[in-house]
Design an enzyme around this catalytic site. Structure first.
Site, short mmCIF file in Angstrom:
data_model
loop_
_atom_site.label_atom_id
_atom_site.label_comp_id
_atom_site.label_asym_id
_atom_site.label_seq_id
_atom_site.Cartn_x
_atom_site.Cartn_y
_atom_site.Cartn_z
CE1 TYR A 166 -3.43 -2.50 -0.32
CE2 TYR A 166 -4.05 -2.15 1.96
CZ TYR A 166 -4.26 -2.76 0.74
OH TYR A 166 -5.31 -3.64 0.60
N GLY A 174 -15.48 4.94 -4.31
CA GLY A 174 -16.07 6.28 -4.55
C GLY A 174 -16.87 6.32 -5.85
P1 NAP Z 1 -14.16 2.39 -0.47
O1 NAP Z 1 -14.91 2.71 0.77
O2 NAP Z 1 -14.87 1.68 -1.57
O3 NAP Z 1 -13.58 3.72 -1.13
C1 NAP Z 1 -13.02 4.73 -0.34
C2 NAP Z 1 -12.91 5.98 -1.20
O4 NAP Z 1 -14.25 6.45 -1.45
C3 NAP Z 1 -12.14 7.08 -0.50
O5 NAP Z 1 -11.33 7.74 -1.46
C4 NAP Z 1 -13.25 8.00 -0.02
O6 NAP Z 1 -12.86 9.37 0.06
C5 NAP Z 1 -14.29 7.83 -1.13
N1 NAP Z 1 -15.62 8.19 -0.64
C6 NAP Z 1 -16.24 7.73 0.47
N2 NAP Z 1 -17.44 8.32 0.62
C7 NAP Z 1 -17.58 9.17 -0.42
C8 NAP Z 1 -18.60 10.07 -0.84
N3 NAP Z 1 -19.73 10.22 -0.13
N4 NAP Z 1 -18.40 10.78 -1.98
C9 NAP Z 1 -17.26 10.64 -2.69
N5 NAP Z 1 -16.25 9.79 -2.34
C10 NAP Z 1 -16.41 9.08 -1.23
O7 NAP Z 1 -12.92 1.57 -0.01
P2 NAP Z 1 -11.44 1.34 -0.63
O8 NAP Z 1 -10.56 2.42 -0.08
O9 NAP Z 1 -11.48 1.16 -2.09
O10 NAP Z 1 -11.09 -0.03 0.06
C11 NAP Z 1 -11.18 -0.15 1.48
C12 NAP Z 1 -10.04 -0.98 2.01
O11 NAP Z 1 -10.14 -2.29 1.46
C13 NAP Z 1 -8.63 -0.51 1.62
O12 NAP Z 1 -8.15 0.51 2.47
C14 NAP Z 1 -7.86 -1.79 1.81
O13 NAP Z 1 -7.56 -1.96 3.18
C15 NAP Z 1 -8.84 -2.85 1.36
N6 NAP Z 1 -8.63 -3.31 -0.03
C16 NAP Z 1 -8.26 -4.60 -0.24
C17 NAP Z 1 -8.06 -5.07 -1.53
C18 NAP Z 1 -7.65 -6.51 -1.73
O14 NAP Z 1 -7.34 -6.89 -2.87
N7 NAP Z 1 -7.61 -7.31 -0.68
C19 NAP Z 1 -8.27 -4.23 -2.63
C20 NAP Z 1 -8.66 -2.92 -2.40
C21 NAP Z 1 -8.86 -2.46 -1.09
P3 NAP Z 1 -12.66 10.08 1.52
O15 NAP Z 1 -11.38 9.56 2.07
O16 NAP Z 1 -12.62 11.52 1.16
O17 NAP Z 1 -13.85 9.71 2.37
#
Ligand code: NAP
Length: 303
Positions: A57, A219
């Site tokens: 990451y 997002g």
């Molecule tokens: P997510 O919750 O789908 O996306 C988070 C993103 O969405 C952030 O940039 C956030 O911005 C934005 N967001 C949230 N609410 C919003 C809204 N109302 N309007 C606009 N944008 C909004 O989660 P993710 O970060 O993709 O994944 C979560 C976790 O899963 C990662 O941190 C990681 O630990 C894990 N992961 C694992 C894998 C795997 O292959 N195992 C792959 C991907 C991710 P803000 O920060 O501004 O709220």
């Protein structure tokens, strides 16, 4: 706000908070070490005690950023459960001779990767190590040997996988003395293959809870302009209005409605959005509401 009670993610543990904080985007948040510590402590105060990392990451930087914060108050380690991952090798300044991104589940790489993660995070042990992606060259005996070594030295307590198919999960499990404790997979209203390809069926049968990544589709559910994202967003808004809730809460409720009892991983750097996710636990979607989102995503009715 609803109380968060720790939950066992598999019949052999460990106990996790029912929502998990993901640190994939930590480097984007531009926080000082003190702000990172305060962010983590705010989660702990809310009952979110499980943190999700991976070696890669932030181009191998996020674990160090987290470790710097933890170092400011080492006793916080006792209050959290640390998950990290290995097996993806990225082209990176950290590996100047690497030509392409690829996977590596060899004994040597797993051991080295965990040692690097422990050192970057500044912790003695990972509560759970996940194999990040299925590796076509995975020798399950070799992975089992690496896990035995890591467990013996107290460096990893439990092993799990991520993005594994049921047969890949079964293969690895067949060579292990300990049970795999989770499969971390993508679940959101735009992408939910795991609901239909047997992945979640297997976990429900084994009473193992999936960890759900990118519940908000990174997002895209808020700002995507594809026909699918537009349809889903409109339906989410109608259902959110029925509850007097917000779109993000309906999405988390849609994921948590699944009978395999997924633990959503929150990816936001905004603590207000984290609180909103916690409040989603008070919403229970009816079957019809759940399927309206499914239909909006697929663009057709159920068969
Ligand atoms: P997510 O919750 O789908 O996306 C988070 C993103 O969405 C952030 O940039 C956030 O911005 C934005 N967001 C949230 N609410 C919003 C809204 N109302 N309007 C606009 N944008 C909004 O989660 P993710 O970060 O993709 O994944 C979560 C976790 O899963 C990662 O941190 C990681 O630990 C894990 N992961 C694992 C894998 C795997 O292959 N195992 C792959 C991907 C991710 P803000 O920060 O501004 O709220």
């Amino acid at each position: 706000m609803s109380e968060l009670t720790a939950t066992s993610i598999s019949p052999v543990g460990p106990y996790f908070s029912p929502l998990v904080q993901g640190y994939w985007r930590l480097d984007d948040w531009q926080m000082t070490p003190q702000q990172r510590l305060s962010f983590l402590k705010a989660h702990i105060d809310l009952g979110i005690t499980t943190v999700d990392h991976a070696d890669i990451y932030g181009d191998y930087r996020c674990e160090s950023l987290f470790g710097q914060a933890l170092k400011l108050e080492p006793s916080v380690r006792q209050k959290i459960q640390v998950v990290s991952k290995c097996d993806i090798k990225l082209v990176s300044e950290a590996a100047p001779t690497r030509k392409i991104n690829h996977y590596d589940t060899s004994y040597r790489h797993i051991i080295q990767s965990v040692d690097n993660s422990l050192s970057r995070l500044g912790v003695e042990r990972l509560d759970v190590l996940l194999l990040h992606r299925p590796d076509a060259l995975m020798d399950a005996d070799e992975v089992a040997e690496a896990f035995t070594t890591l467990r013996h030295h107290g460096k990893v307590k439990h092993l799990g996988v991520s993005n594994f198919s049921p047969s890949q999960f079964d293969l690895l499990q067949s060579r292990l003395d300990e049970s795999l404790v989770t499969n971390q997979v993508e679940i959101n209203p735009l992408r939910f293959d795991v609901i239909h390809d047997g992945t979640l069926d297997q976990l429900q049968r084994l009473r193992i809870k999936p960890m759900a990544w990118s519940c908000l589709a990174g997002g895209e559910l808020f700002n995507g302009d594809s026909a699918q994202a537009t349809r889903v967003r409109e339906t989410l808004q109608v259902i959110a209005d029925e509850f007097g809730a917000t779109i993000d809460q309906v999405i988390y409720a849609w994921v948590m409605r699944l009978p395999s009892a997924p633990l959503p991983i929150i990816g936001s750097g905004n603590i207000e959005r984290v609180k909103s996710a916690i409040n989603a636990r008070s919403l229970t979607l009816s079957r019809e509401q759940w399927y309206r989102i499914w239909v909006a995503s697929k663009g057709h009715n159920v068969p």
